[in-house]
Enzyme design. Structure first.
Site, mmCIF file in Angstrom:
data_model
loop_
_atom_site.group_PDB
_atom_site.id
_atom_site.type_symbol
_atom_site.label_atom_id
_atom_site.label_comp_id
_atom_site.label_asym_id
_atom_site.label_seq_id
_atom_site.Cartn_x
_atom_site.Cartn_y
_atom_site.Cartn_z
ATOM 1 N N CYS A 6 0.973 -1.118 -0.017
ATOM 2 C CA CYS A 6 -0.149 -0.155 0.084
ATOM 3 C C CYS A 6 0.839 1.175 0.084
ATOM 4 C CB CYS A 6 -0.828 -0.022 1.310
ATOM 5 S SG CYS A 6 -1.717 1.201 1.590
ATOM 6 N N CYS A 9 0.872 2.804 3.350
ATOM 7 C CA CYS A 9 1.653 2.271 4.187
ATOM 8 C C CYS A 9 3.172 2.692 4.082
ATOM 9 C CB CYS A 9 1.136 0.926 4.471
ATOM 10 S SG CYS A 9 -0.104 0.507 4.945
ATOM 11 N N ASP A 32 -0.958 16.770 0.262
ATOM 12 C CA ASP A 32 -1.255 15.839 -1.112
ATOM 13 C C ASP A 32 -0.328 16.195 -2.323
ATOM 14 O OD1 ASP A 32 -4.085 14.488 -2.195
ATOM 15 O OD2 ASP A 32 -2.624 15.302 -3.614
ATOM 16 N N ASN A 88 -13.138 9.849 0.130
ATOM 17 C CA ASN A 88 -13.861 9.153 -1.127
ATOM 18 C C ASN A 88 -13.950 7.827 -0.795
ATOM 19 O OD1 ASN A 88 -13.827 11.717 -2.842
ATOM 20 N ND2 ASN A 88 -11.732 11.489 -3.241
ATOM 21 N N THR A 96 -8.848 6.524 -5.131
ATOM 22 C CA THR A 96 -7.324 5.962 -6.256
ATOM 23 C C THR A 96 -6.574 5.225 -5.099
ATOM 24 O OG1 THR A 96 -6.263 8.049 -5.978
ATOM 25 C CG2 THR A 96 -7.509 7.482 -7.979
ATOM 26 N N HIS A 99 -6.464 3.197 1.199
ATOM 27 C CA HIS A 99 -5.791 3.348 2.569
ATOM 28 C C HIS A 99 -6.544 4.413 3.000
ATOM 29 C CE1 HIS A 99 -2.663 3.241 5.904
ATOM 30 N NE2 HIS A 99 -3.503 4.219 6.117
ATOM 31 N N HIS A 101 -8.102 7.814 4.022
ATOM 32 C CA HIS A 101 -7.585 9.243 4.113
ATOM 33 C C HIS A 101 -8.683 10.155 4.118
ATOM 34 C CE1 HIS A 101 -7.550 7.791 0.089
ATOM 35 N NE2 HIS A 101 -7.483 9.046 -0.305
ATOM 36 N N HIS A 103 -9.256 13.913 3.160
ATOM 37 C CA HIS A 103 -8.787 15.085 2.682
ATOM 38 C C HIS A 103 -9.105 16.275 3.379
ATOM 39 C CE1 HIS A 103 -7.898 13.332 -1.477
ATOM 40 N NE2 HIS A 103 -8.881 12.296 -0.896
HETATM 41 P P1 AMP Z 1 -8.321 9.674 -3.458
HETATM 42 O O1 AMP Z 1 -8.576 9.775 -4.885
HETATM 43 O O2 AMP Z 1 -9.431 10.111 -2.450
HETATM 44 O O3 AMP Z 1 -7.727 8.227 -3.269
HETATM 45 O O4 AMP Z 1 -6.991 10.258 -3.045
HETATM 46 C C1 AMP Z 1 -5.649 9.933 -3.121
HETATM 47 C C2 AMP Z 1 -4.676 11.200 -3.187
HETATM 48 O O5 AMP Z 1 -3.509 10.857 -3.095
HETATM 49 C C3 AMP Z 1 -4.902 12.065 -4.392
HETATM 50 O O6 AMP Z 1 -5.364 13.323 -3.885
HETATM 51 C C4 AMP Z 1 -3.591 12.058 -4.843
HETATM 52 O O7 AMP Z 1 -2.918 13.209 -5.265
HETATM 53 C C5 AMP Z 1 -2.679 11.640 -3.372
HETATM 54 N N1 AMP Z 1 -1.329 11.148 -3.463
HETATM 55 C C6 AMP Z 1 -1.189 10.137 -4.284
HETATM 56 N N2 AMP Z 1 0.308 9.567 -4.153
HETATM 57 C C7 AMP Z 1 0.565 10.486 -3.333
HETATM 58 C C8 AMP Z 1 2.102 10.747 -2.587
HETATM 59 N N3 AMP Z 1 2.910 10.125 -2.889
HETATM 60 N N4 AMP Z 1 2.186 11.802 -1.732
HETATM 61 C C9 AMP Z 1 1.123 12.457 -1.425
HETATM 62 N N5 AMP Z 1 0.011 12.353 -1.864
HETATM 63 C C10 AMP Z 1 -0.423 11.329 -2.857
HETATM 64 ZN ZN ZN Z 2 -2.207 0.992 3.983
#
Ligand code: AMP
Ligand code: ZN
Length: 112
Positions: A6, A9, A32, A88, A96, A99, A101, A103
């Site tokens: 992940c 993770c 982000d 989301n 996407t 794990h 999160h 926002h």
């Molecule tokens: P979600 O679409 O709700 O799953 O949000 C995933 C978020 O993770 C998106 O807003 C991405 O821009 C963010 N994201 C993806 N990879 C990274 C990373 N390495 N560091 C910080 N944010 C990330």
């Molecule tokens: Zn995770």
């Protein structure tokens, strides 16, 4: 409690760098990588937890802990004027990273 593959993770373990703004034993908050507002932070539990739909008592405690901390973290990051929280869940929401999160968006007047 962490998942080998992940992305978040890996961020918790420090295998992938992140711009951390808050960390304690239960949660991590970092910027982000593709901000959708002037301030865009992600708050995550340190227990791997894919989807809001997997909610149980332990995961609810993790989420409660995060929600209780967010006002203080938001203030420390210049969001005194307000902010928006988004979780989301699943494909229709465009999730996407699997794990959980939260926002945290702000730093400007947000359109809906
Ligand atoms: P979600 O679409 O709700 O799953 O949000 C995933 C978020 O993770 C998106 O807003 C991405 O821009 C963010 N994201 C993806 N990879 C990274 C990373 N390495 N560091 C910080 N944010 C990330
Ligand atoms: Zn995770």
């Amino acid at each position: 409690m962490l998942d080998k593959d992940c992305l978040f993770c890996k961020i918790i373990r420090g295998e992938i760098p992140s711009a951390k703004v808050y960390e304690d034993e239960k949660m991590l908050v970092f910027k982000d990588i593709e901000p959708k507002a002037k301030v865009h932070l992600l708050a995550i539990p340190k227990n791997h937890f894919k989807l809001l739909s997997e909610m149980d008592e332990d995961r609810a405690e993790d989420l409660k802990y995060i929600l209780k901390k967010i006002p203080q973290i938001a203030k420390e990051n210049g969001l005194e004027n307000g902010y928006r929280l988004i979780i989301n869940q699943g494909d229709d929401a465009g999730q996407t990273v699997f794990h959980l999160h939260v926002h945290i968006l702000g730093g400007e007047v947000l359109g809906w």
